[in-house]
Design a protein around this motif. Sequence first.
Motif, PDB file in Angstrom:
ATOM      1  N   GLN A 167       0.816  -1.205   0.000  1.00  0.00           N
ATOM      2  CA  GLN A 167       0.000   0.000   0.000  1.00  0.00           C
ATOM      3  C   GLN A 167       0.853   1.261   0.000  1.00  0.00           C
ATOM      4  O   GLN A 167       2.001   1.268   0.475  1.00  0.00           O
ATOM      5  CB  GLN A 167      -0.900   0.040   1.239  1.00  0.00           C
ATOM      6  CG  GLN A 167      -1.894  -1.086   1.323  1.00  0.00           C
ATOM      7  CD  GLN A 167      -2.718  -1.009   2.584  1.00  0.00           C
ATOM      8  OE1 GLN A 167      -3.023  -2.033   3.196  1.00  0.00           O
ATOM      9  NE2 GLN A 167      -3.106   0.181   2.994  1.00  0.00           N
ATOM     10  N   ARG A 187      -5.771   9.852  -1.507  1.00  0.00           N
ATOM     11  CA  ARG A 187      -5.819   8.715  -2.427  1.00  0.00           C
ATOM     12  C   ARG A 187      -4.935   7.605  -1.878  1.00  0.00           C
ATOM     13  O   ARG A 187      -3.789   7.851  -1.496  1.00  0.00           O
ATOM     14  CB  ARG A 187      -5.327   9.146  -3.807  1.00  0.00           C
ATOM     15  CG  ARG A 187      -5.414   8.084  -4.890  1.00  0.00           C
ATOM     16  CD  ARG A 187      -4.942   8.681  -6.204  1.00  0.00           C
ATOM     17  NE  ARG A 187      -4.959   7.755  -7.313  1.00  0.00           N
ATOM     18  CZ  ARG A 187      -6.001   7.549  -8.112  1.00  0.00           C
ATOM     19  NH1 ARG A 187      -7.136   8.209  -7.878  1.00  0.00           N
ATOM     20  NH2 ARG A 187      -5.921   6.703  -9.123  1.00  0.00           N
ATOM     21  N   SER A 211      -3.346   3.724  -2.717  1.00  0.00           N
ATOM     22  CA  SER A 211      -3.046   2.787  -3.798  1.00  0.00           C
ATOM     23  C   SER A 211      -2.546   1.474  -3.213  1.00  0.00           C
ATOM     24  O   SER A 211      -1.978   1.447  -2.111  1.00  0.00           O
ATOM     25  CB  SER A 211      -1.985   3.366  -4.733  1.00  0.00           C
ATOM     26  OG  SER A 211      -2.470   4.508  -5.409  1.00  0.00           O
ATOM     27  N   CYS A 212      -2.757   0.404  -3.981  1.00  0.00           N
ATOM     28  CA  CYS A 212      -2.352  -0.921  -3.528  1.00  0.00           C
ATOM     29  C   CYS A 212      -1.841  -1.697  -4.740  1.00  0.00           C
ATOM     30  O   CYS A 212      -2.621  -1.959  -5.670  1.00  0.00           O
ATOM     31  CB  CYS A 212      -3.544  -1.626  -2.885  1.00  0.00           C
ATOM     32  SG  CYS A 212      -3.239  -3.325  -2.339  1.00  0.00           S
ATOM     33  N   THR A 258      -2.632  -2.448  -9.984  1.00  0.00           N
ATOM     34  CA  THR A 258      -2.940  -1.577  -8.857  1.00  0.00           C
ATOM     35  C   THR A 258      -4.440  -1.364  -8.705  1.00  0.00           C
ATOM     36  O   THR A 258      -5.160  -1.292  -9.694  1.00  0.00           O
ATOM     37  CB  THR A 258      -2.257  -0.209  -9.056  1.00  0.00           C
ATOM     38  OG1 THR A 258      -0.852  -0.402  -9.108  1.00  0.00           O
ATOM     39  CG2 THR A 258      -2.587   0.753  -7.925  1.00  0.00           C
ATOM     40  N   ASN A 299      -6.954   1.475  -6.562  1.00  0.00           N
ATOM     41  CA  ASN A 299      -6.890   2.772  -5.903  1.00  0.00           C
ATOM     42  C   ASN A 299      -8.190   3.039  -5.146  1.00  0.00           C
ATOM     43  O   ASN A 299      -9.239   2.508  -5.500  1.00  0.00           O
ATOM     44  CB  ASN A 299      -6.678   3.885  -6.938  1.00  0.00           C
ATOM     45  CG  ASN A 299      -5.419   3.689  -7.753  1.00  0.00           C
ATOM     46  OD1 ASN A 299      -4.311   3.689  -7.213  1.00  0.00           O
ATOM     47  ND2 ASN A 299      -5.569   3.506  -9.056  1.00  0.00           N
TER      48      ASN A 299
END
Length: 134
Positions: free
Chosen positions: A6, A19, A21-22, A78, A80
């Motif tokens: 993350q 925001r 993200s991963c 990814t 998000n």
Amino acid sequence: QVELVQSGGGSVQAGGSLRLSCVVSNFAGSNCLGWFRQAPGKKREGVASIYTSGGGATWYVDAVKGRFTISQDRDKNTINLQMDRLKPEDTAMYYCAYERGPAWWCSAIARYTEYTDRRGPDSWGQGTQVTVSS
């Protein structure tokens, strides 16, 4: 074992945006990916989920509908979570999660805490703190 890494999060005033993200180590095939959060003293609850095949169906808990948006970027492996109009009650540790195939919690993300007898996601991210001040 699928690994999730993350990034994002932080501190913001109420009404602001953040925001998350991963990055998912294996994005191949049909998977359920989601975001969960846990505030101090509370159970981990579902926030949003996405099924990565077909039209990319998404689900949200009522508390974030219209404010948060989950999305996928398959080119970057990814998912998000765009969080707008943040509120102090959004303050929590946020976790991304993964399970191969049509996981039960994908469409039931809003009721995740009710199903105490069911197995949770296969993999979890390391967690990211989100703090919203009033």
